[in-house]
Design an enzyme around this catalytic site. Structure first.
Site, PDB file in Angstrom:
ATOM      1  CB  ALA A  43      11.347  68.334  27.057  1.00  0.00           C
ATOM      2  CB  ALA A  44      16.684  68.917  26.559  1.00  0.00           C
ATOM      3  CB  SER A 152      11.837  66.004  39.859  1.00  0.00           C
ATOM      4  OG  SER A 152      11.677  66.619  38.602  1.00  0.00           O
ATOM      5  CG  ASP A 184       8.483  52.316  42.742  1.00  0.00           C
ATOM      6  OD1 ASP A 184       9.671  52.190  42.408  1.00  0.00           O
ATOM      7  OD2 ASP A 184       8.056  53.272  43.422  1.00  0.00           O
ATOM      8  CG  HIS A 211       9.416  56.732  43.595  1.00  0.00           C
ATOM      9  ND1 HIS A 211       9.271  55.562  42.890  1.00  0.00           N
ATOM     10  CD2 HIS A 211      10.187  57.543  42.833  1.00  0.00           C
ATOM     11  CE1 HIS A 211       9.923  55.658  41.743  1.00  0.00           C
ATOM     12  NE2 HIS A 211      10.501  56.850  41.692  1.00  0.00           N
ATOM     13  CG  MET A 262      11.488  57.909  35.364  1.00  0.00           C
ATOM     14  SD  MET A 262      10.544  57.299  36.770  1.00  0.00           S
ATOM     15  CE  MET A 262       8.863  57.605  36.205  1.00  0.00           C
TER      16      MET A 262
END
Length: 315
Positions: A43-44, A152, A184, A211, A262
């Protein structure tokens, strides 16, 4: 005026289907909306921070757990001041991962190193594979029934890795492990709308395959609204969609990869998962999942969530 525009934008991002029983009130408070905990692992980071912001704005989230190896208390404190429904808690380090995950309905994983100029997604494998293995081991122990959405990179590899980890723990459910390929789709919609001179809000373009690079297959033949584009235009749109990540990496000149777009795509996909959990019917998104559509064990395709939000019904 600015506040009104922002409010309108966010309502367009996070909507609940008219057929559902959920009533969203002004200021994103809610009535009759189930309690849902979302955990963001990483989250950081560059994706994690804007993703945390967007999930804080989602009225379907009641608890938001932000986890990273460092820096999370500050991110959590910052995001927690936003006057929306969810309660935010920051967790940091291995000893707090259990607390972050326990009771989670949806786990979003943007953790890992970003892509840099000259790097392919496969170059990230050795580092990010280890991170994903560690995090999925914890997920299998502390919230085995959660929906896991994988951001990820390389998603084509991290999703199968996650599957093997969860299988080893005896908690694997192929319909609850979802690779996020929404970026995408977002890119394909944006690029197609520009070329077709269509209202991007009305555009839909399914994207299948994988992806990474040429595995990204936007189906412009199924795009709506229909547009009379040449074969050359379609080829150019295909290539730009496939190379979208590289375009951003190069434009940032070594200072980052696609983080904001993203985060947006991840938030859109997580919102679809939450709607499915809450019983909103016919929520359709593209996702990289275990599949029988082709001979490949994993494949990105359109999937529909049923009332239990087990992604099913490959279209």
């Amino acid at each position: 005026m600015k506040a009104a525009i922002l409010s309108s934008l966010l309502r367009r991002i996070y909507t609940v289907a008219p057929s559902s029983s959920y009533v969203l009130r002004r200021g994103f408070s809610s009535e009759s909306v189930p309690e849902r905990k979302v955990a963001i692992l990483g989250a950081a980071g560059g994706i994690g921070q804007p993703l945390s912001l967007l999930m804080k704005l989602n009225p379907l989230v009641s608890k938001l757990a932000l986890y990273d190896i460092a820096g999370t208390p500050g991110v959590a404190a910052d995001v927690s001041h936003i006057n929306t429904r969810s309660e935010v808690t920051g967790y940091m380090g291995d000893d707090q991962l259990k607390q972050a995950l326990e009771g989670s309905d949806v786990v979003i994983i943007p953790a890992g190193v970003p892509r840099k100029p000259g790097m392919t997604r496969d170059d990230l494998f050795n580092i990010n594979a280890g991170i994903v293995k560690s995090l999925c081991t914890a997920i299998g122990k502390y919230c085995p029934n959660a929906l896991v959405t994988m951001i990820s990179n390389p998603v084509n590899s991290t999703v199968p890795i996650a599957a093997e980890v969860l299988k080893g723990l005896g908690v694997y459910d192929e319909k609850k492990l979802l690779g996020v390929t929404t970026l995408d789709v977002v890119r394909a919609k944006t690029f197609y709308a520009g070329k077709a001179k269509a209202n991007v809000a009305d555009v839909n373009v399914p994207v299948v395959g994988g992806h990474a690079g040429i595995t990204i297959l936007p189906l412009f033949s199924q795009a709506t609204p229909k547009a009379n584009l040449s074969d050359e235009d379609i080829k150019a749109l295909m290539k730009r969609t496939q190379d979208g990540g590289t375009e951003v990496v190069e434009a940032k000149a070594g200072k980052g990869s696609a983080t904001l777009s993203m985060a947006y795509a991840g938030a859109i996909f997580a919102d679809a998962c939450l709607k499915g959990l809450n019983g909103v019917p016919d929520v359709v998104e593209c996702s990289f999942v275990q599949s029988t559509v082709t001979e490949l064990p994993f494949f990105a395709s359109k999937v529909r969530s049923n009332i239990l939000c087990k992604m099913s019904g490959y279209l």
